[in-house]
Design an enzyme around this catalytic site. Structure first.
Site, PDB file in Angstrom:
ATOM      1  CG  ASP A  17      -6.673  -0.595  -3.115  1.00  0.00           C
ATOM      2  OD1 ASP A  17      -5.536  -0.857  -3.586  1.00  0.00           O
ATOM      3  OD2 ASP A  17      -7.153   0.564  -3.143  1.00  0.00           O
ATOM      4  CE  LYS A  24      -4.108   1.851   0.197  1.00  0.00           C
ATOM      5  NZ  LYS A  24      -5.139   1.698  -0.855  1.00  0.00           N
ATOM      6  CG  ASP A  45      -4.813 -13.075   7.997  1.00  0.00           C
ATOM      7  OD1 ASP A  45      -4.896 -14.311   7.981  1.00  0.00           O
ATOM      8  OD2 ASP A  45      -5.614 -12.341   8.624  1.00  0.00           O
ATOM      9  CG  ASP A  89      -8.913 -16.259   4.806  1.00  0.00           C
ATOM     10  OD1 ASP A  89      -7.952 -17.049   4.945  1.00  0.00           O
ATOM     11  OD2 ASP A  89      -9.804 -16.105   5.658  1.00  0.00           O
TER      12      ASP A  89
END
Ligand code: IPM
Ligand code: MN
Length: 364
Positions: free
Chosen positions: A218, A186, A242, A246
């Site tokens: 993002d 980021k 993390d 997922d």
């Protein structure tokens, strides 16, 4: 002789570790390798027995291991414990203590399961990438950390050596795959991310044959869902990894299928990505395939037994092709089986594949 520490943990971790153990024993038998096993408590079950989720004894056992296999930790029962006594704290402490700075989470599509994903077939077919997550630094471990009634504080910090070593891993792994690294950060907002990006590009100078690109986190989240085929190795920090792992896991159709490896310079830990699933624990319903695929990663990365690893993976595919499913991946016309039955079938297929290739070699 290799010493393997088994940490079944909580919930379905206990059942799937049994499956993993049966597969390891089969490999030992067929490939004539001596494996020694030692079982220890971790997580909630350790808290219940000893008042702490990770005891010195369990940690010491891991320090004397060639590889660690972990089932899962956590459950409703322990949710209201203070932070440092929660089952999850054991996992974080173990990662740090064993120096497991590289977390590898493959997102690979099993063809027979392609319809159970929420994404379209065309978007999914051929997807094969892995999320390489930095596991012992960043905001998970940064100091200071605190909260009171008026504020909460965590620190996202990365040091040069931490970014360098995970970047080296990413480029080396990419060289064995499709030669592409996407570094996710980021950097448009966070200094720590700008730093991460600079260091990754510095390290890249030693690997100019590998393609490198950068994405903001993002955008990366969006791209994984939009066009996952573009990725080979996604390199990212602890927190972003993390979350992205997922997302990556879900598009493959089932969390019950995903293995992982956590590697350091000296130790290695293998665990299925799914959690302890307390709602189905103890019912012989859990999907053992992620645990079994984690065993394949163990033989591949820790013991350099690539043949054993690939035969385990082939046995999983064959089992799915033959229509066997645990409840989490059931579909029309499939044969629903228990954890134990699924394990037995994979082992039978594994033995058969092993013997077939042995005969194949013999007649060459
Ligand atoms: C994971 C888990 C852990 C993490 C939790 C249980 C501490 O979500 O392995 O992805 O956040 O790293
Ligand atoms: Mn997670």
């Amino acid at each position: 002789m290799y010493k393997i520490i088994l940490l079944p943990g909580d919930g379905i971790g206990i059942e799937v570790t049994k499956s993993a153990l049966s597969v390891m024993k089969t490999v030992a038998e067929l490939f004539n390798v001596e494996l020694e096993f030692e079982k220890h408590l971790i997580g909630g079950s350790s808290y219940d027995a000893y008042g702490e989720p990770l005891t010195k004894e369990t940690l010491q056992a891991c320090y004397n291991s060639d590889a660690v296999f972990l089932g899962a930790v956590g459950g409703y029962k322990w949710e209201s414990l203070p932070h440092n006594l929660k089952p999850e704290a054991a996992l974080l402490k173990l990662r740090k203590a064993l120096g497991l700075f590289t977390n590898i989470r493959p997102a690979k599509i099993y063809k027979p399961l392609i319809d159970s994903s929420s994404l379209k077939k065309e978007v999914l077919s051929g997807v094969d990438f892995l999320v390489l997550r930095e596991l012992t630094g960043g905001i998970y471990f940064g100091e200071p950390r605190e909260f009171d009634a008026n504020h909460g504080l965590n620190t996202m910090v990365y040091f040069k050596d931490e970014v360098e070593r995970i970047a080296h891993m990413a480029f080396k792994i990419a060289r064995e795959r499709n030669n592409k690294v996407t570094s996710v950060d980021k950097a448009n907002v966070l200094e720590v991310s700008q730093f991460w990006r600079n260091v990754v590009h510095q390290v890249h100078k030693e690997y100019e044959d590998v393609l490198l690109n950068d994405l903001y986190v993002d955008n990366a989240a969006m791209q994984i869902v939009h066009n996952p085929k573009q990725f080979d190795v996604i390199l990212t920090s602890n927190l972003f990894g993390d979350i992205l792992s997922d997302i990556a896991g879900m598009i493959t159709g089932s969390l019950g299928m995903l293995p992982s490896a956590s590697l350091g310079n000296k130790y290695a830990l293998y665990e299925p990505v799914h959690g302890s699933a307390p709602d189905i624990a103890g019912q012989n319903k859990a999907n053992p395939l992620a645990a079994i695929a984690s065993v394949a990663m163990m033989f591949d990365y820790s013991f350099e037994m690539k043949k054993a690893a690939s035969l385990i993976n082939e046995a999983i595919v064959k089992t799915l092709e033959d229509g066997y499913r645990t409840v989490d991946i059931q579909s029309e016309g499939c044969k629903i089986v228990s954890t134990e039955k699924m394990t037995q079938i994979v082992i039978t297929n594994f033995k058969e594949l092993y013997h077939n290739q042995a005969i194949g070699l013999f007649t060459l």
